[in-house]
Write an enzyme that holds these catalytic residues in place. Structure first.
Site, PDB file in Angstrom:
ATOM      1  N   LYS A  13      15.374  31.027 -65.538  1.00 50.92           N
ATOM      2  CA  LYS A  13      16.137  30.093 -64.701  1.00 50.92           C
ATOM      3  C   LYS A  13      16.864  29.062 -65.558  1.00 50.92           C
ATOM      4  O   LYS A  13      18.038  28.785 -65.334  1.00 50.92           O
ATOM      5  CB  LYS A  13      15.214  29.342 -63.711  1.00 50.92           C
ATOM      6  CG  LYS A  13      14.526  30.247 -62.699  1.00 50.92           C
ATOM      7  CD  LYS A  13      13.795  29.434 -61.610  1.00 50.92           C
ATOM      8  CE  LYS A  13      12.689  28.536 -62.145  1.00 50.92           C
ATOM      9  NZ  LYS A  13      11.529  29.264 -62.693  1.00 50.92           N
ATOM     10  N   ARG A  89      10.237  24.591 -54.310  1.00 54.23           N
ATOM     11  CA  ARG A  89       9.211  25.489 -54.826  1.00 54.23           C
ATOM     12  C   ARG A  89       8.117  25.743 -53.785  1.00 54.23           C
ATOM     13  O   ARG A  89       7.201  26.517 -54.047  1.00 54.23           O
ATOM     14  CB  ARG A  89       8.556  24.792 -56.017  1.00 54.23           C
ATOM     15  CG  ARG A  89       8.596  25.545 -57.334  1.00 54.23           C
ATOM     16  CD  ARG A  89       7.876  24.653 -58.328  1.00 54.23           C
ATOM     17  NE  ARG A  89       7.675  25.241 -59.604  1.00 54.23           N
ATOM     18  CZ  ARG A  89       8.542  25.204 -60.610  1.00 54.23           C
ATOM     19  NH1 ARG A  89       9.727  24.675 -60.439  1.00 54.23           N
ATOM     20  NH2 ARG A  89       8.227  25.726 -61.768  1.00 54.23           N
ATOM     21  N   ARG A 128       7.868  30.660 -76.407  1.00 51.81           N
ATOM     22  CA  ARG A 128       9.051  29.852 -76.129  1.00 51.81           C
ATOM     23  C   ARG A 128       9.066  28.522 -76.889  1.00 51.81           C
ATOM     24  O   ARG A 128       8.037  27.880 -77.038  1.00 51.81           O
ATOM     25  CB  ARG A 128       9.103  29.603 -74.628  1.00 51.81           C
ATOM     26  CG  ARG A 128      10.304  28.839 -74.162  1.00 51.81           C
ATOM     27  CD  ARG A 128      10.512  29.026 -72.694  1.00 51.81           C
ATOM     28  NE  ARG A 128       9.589  28.232 -71.893  1.00 51.81           N
ATOM     29  CZ  ARG A 128       9.736  28.054 -70.576  1.00 51.81           C
ATOM     30  NH1 ARG A 128      10.748  28.638 -69.942  1.00 51.81           N
ATOM     31  NH2 ARG A 128       8.885  27.337 -69.900  1.00 51.81           N
ATOM     32  N   ARG A 161       6.492  23.518 -75.073  1.00 54.01           N
ATOM     33  CA  ARG A 161       6.074  22.768 -73.889  1.00 54.01           C
ATOM     34  C   ARG A 161       4.554  22.773 -73.745  1.00 54.01           C
ATOM     35  O   ARG A 161       3.914  23.785 -73.980  1.00 54.01           O
ATOM     36  CB  ARG A 161       6.709  23.378 -72.633  1.00 54.01           C
ATOM     37  CG  ARG A 161       8.101  22.840 -72.375  1.00 54.01           C
ATOM     38  CD  ARG A 161       8.814  23.590 -71.294  1.00 54.01           C
ATOM     39  NE  ARG A 161       8.014  23.831 -70.097  1.00 54.01           N
ATOM     40  CZ  ARG A 161       8.496  24.364 -68.989  1.00 54.01           C
ATOM     41  NH1 ARG A 161       9.782  24.712 -68.933  1.00 54.01           N
ATOM     42  NH2 ARG A 161       7.733  24.558 -67.947  1.00 54.01           N
ATOM     43  N   ARG A 172       0.435  28.784 -63.518  1.00 51.34           N
ATOM     44  CA  ARG A 172       1.806  28.685 -62.976  1.00 51.34           C
ATOM     45  C   ARG A 172       2.211  29.975 -62.277  1.00 51.34           C
ATOM     46  O   ARG A 172       2.881  29.950 -61.246  1.00 51.34           O
ATOM     47  CB  ARG A 172       2.794  28.336 -64.090  1.00 51.34           C
ATOM     48  CG  ARG A 172       2.725  26.843 -64.461  1.00 51.34           C
ATOM     49  CD  ARG A 172       3.193  26.591 -65.885  1.00 51.34           C
ATOM     50  NE  ARG A 172       4.577  26.933 -66.104  1.00 51.34           N
ATOM     51  CZ  ARG A 172       5.076  27.300 -67.297  1.00 51.34           C
ATOM     52  NH1 ARG A 172       4.294  27.362 -68.360  1.00 51.34           N
ATOM     53  NH2 ARG A 172       6.347  27.584 -67.410  1.00 51.34           N
TER      54      ARG A 172
HETATM   55  P1  ADP Z   1       8.770  26.860 -65.026  1.00 54.00           P
HETATM   56  O1  ADP Z   1       9.693  27.367 -63.964  1.00 54.00           O
HETATM   57  O2  ADP Z   1       8.933  27.569 -66.332  1.00 54.00           O
HETATM   58  O3  ADP Z   1       7.335  26.773 -64.602  1.00 54.00           O
HETATM   59  P2  ADP Z   1       9.775  24.096 -64.734  1.00 54.00           P
HETATM   60  O4  ADP Z   1      10.357  23.357 -65.875  1.00 54.00           O
HETATM   61  O5  ADP Z   1      10.630  24.445 -63.583  1.00 54.00           O
HETATM   62  O6  ADP Z   1       9.137  25.386 -65.397  1.00 54.00           O
HETATM   63  O7  ADP Z   1       8.507  23.280 -64.168  1.00 54.00           O
HETATM   64  C1  ADP Z   1       7.491  22.808 -65.007  1.00 54.00           C
HETATM   65  C2  ADP Z   1       6.413  22.133 -64.174  1.00 54.00           C
HETATM   66  O8  ADP Z   1       6.947  20.983 -63.503  1.00 54.00           O
HETATM   67  C3  ADP Z   1       5.811  22.968 -63.056  1.00 54.00           C
HETATM   68  O9  ADP Z   1       4.775  23.812 -63.505  1.00 54.00           O
HETATM   69  C4  ADP Z   1       5.302  21.883 -62.101  1.00 54.00           C
HETATM   70  O10 ADP Z   1       4.090  21.314 -62.588  1.00 54.00           O
HETATM   71  C5  ADP Z   1       6.370  20.824 -62.209  1.00 54.00           C
HETATM   72  N1  ADP Z   1       7.424  21.041 -61.186  1.00 54.00           N
HETATM   73  C6  ADP Z   1       8.714  21.391 -61.408  1.00 54.00           C
HETATM   74  N2  ADP Z   1       9.388  21.519 -60.256  1.00 54.00           N
HETATM   75  C7  ADP Z   1       8.512  21.249 -59.257  1.00 54.00           C
HETATM   76  C8  ADP Z   1       8.593  21.237 -57.830  1.00 54.00           C
HETATM   77  N3  ADP Z   1       9.734  21.538 -57.191  1.00 54.00           N
HETATM   78  N4  ADP Z   1       7.470  20.891 -57.143  1.00 54.00           N
HETATM   79  C9  ADP Z   1       6.330  20.592 -57.762  1.00 54.00           C
HETATM   80  N5  ADP Z   1       6.173  20.596 -59.103  1.00 54.00           N
HETATM   81  C10 ADP Z   1       7.242  20.917 -59.847  1.00 54.00           C
END
Ligand code: ADP
Ligand code: ZN
Length: 215
Positions: A13, A89, A128, A161, A172
């Site tokens: 993404k 999400r 990564r 990360r 996740r």
């Molecule tokens: P990835 O899609 O690789 O898991 P992101 O950078 O989108 O990584 O998200 C990293 C973390 O940030 C998630 O695992 C969650 O803890 C938090 N997060 C991101 N977006 C949301 C969301 N819309 N609702 C709740 N937590 C979120």
């Protein structure tokens, strides 16, 4: 153009968001990136979010929705069109987004659902690295930087990360299946879902998105 990128962690993404932003001029609103910036700046929101993020869990809906609503309401984002990466999400977040958009008299053109098999996701996440400054994404095997731990674009140091550790990756992925996957049906029912196989290299995936969205 107003787009949502949906998909499991590691599907690409962030990579597609960067391409769509630089080539189409869309503003990306990445919830994960915004959280990481809040953590870096040591804000109250950042400190709260970090406890969830490091364990691979979702930040609670209430604060997440508030944070994204604030940014969606900024006029700059509305003028240039936007791309949501990582939000919504959960079904609750998707319903809140529908309300925010209807208040603003806006609608989403396409929801792009990226997917690949789980083995590939784990492999992508576990090697990564990201640039601390420009956000470029590298991978130990698939896309190593020219110089170890330094960004090819801007020379800044690279980092791993905190949630790209095995336990957090597992968590996740489990949360994706439980909380985020139902959104695919939610948007399919609304009729603007575009499903894209994200196993190909990023350029091919990008070309496919552009062709199918007419962007
Ligand atoms: P990835 O899609 O690789 O898991 P992101 O950078 O989108 O990584 O998200 C990293 C973390 O940030 C998630 O695992 C969650 O803890 C938090 N997060 C991101 N977006 C949301 C969301 N819309 N609702 C709740 N937590 C979120
Ligand atoms: Zn960089």
């Amino acid at each position: 153009m107003k787009l949502i990128l949906l998909g499991p962690p590691g599907v690409g993404k962030g990579t597609q968001a960067a391409l769509l932003e630089s080539r189409l001029g869309l503003r990306t609103l990445s919830s994960g990136l915004i959280f990481r910036q809040e953590i870096e700046a040591e804000t109250d929101l950042g400190q709260m979010a970090k406890r969830y993020i490091d364990q691979g869990r979702l930040v609670p809906n209430g604060v997440t929705i508030q944070m994204m609503a604030k940014r969606l309401k900024s006029s700059e984002v509305r003028k240039s069109g936007f791309l949501l990466d990582g939000f919504p999400r959960t079904i609750e977040q998707a319903q809140a987004l529908d309300e925010i958009l209807s208040e603003l008299d806006l609608s989403i053109d396409k929801v792009i659902s990226l997917n690949v098999v789980e083995d590939i996701l784990v492999a992508r996440l576990s090697g990564r690295m990201g640039c601390t400054k420009c956000g470029a994404i590298y991978h130990r095997d698939a896309k190593p930087p020219k110089r170890e731990w330094l960004c090819d674009n801007c020379n800044s140091p690279l980092f791993v990360r905190s949630d790209d550790q095995f336990e957090a990756i597992r968590e996740r992925l489990a949360i994706f299946h439980e909380s985020t996957q139902p959104l695919i049906e939610y948007y399919r029912a609304k009729g603007n879902l575009l499903e894209v196989d994200a196993a190909a290299d990023p350029e091919e995936v990008y070309e496919h998105i552009i062709k199918e969205t007419g962007a």
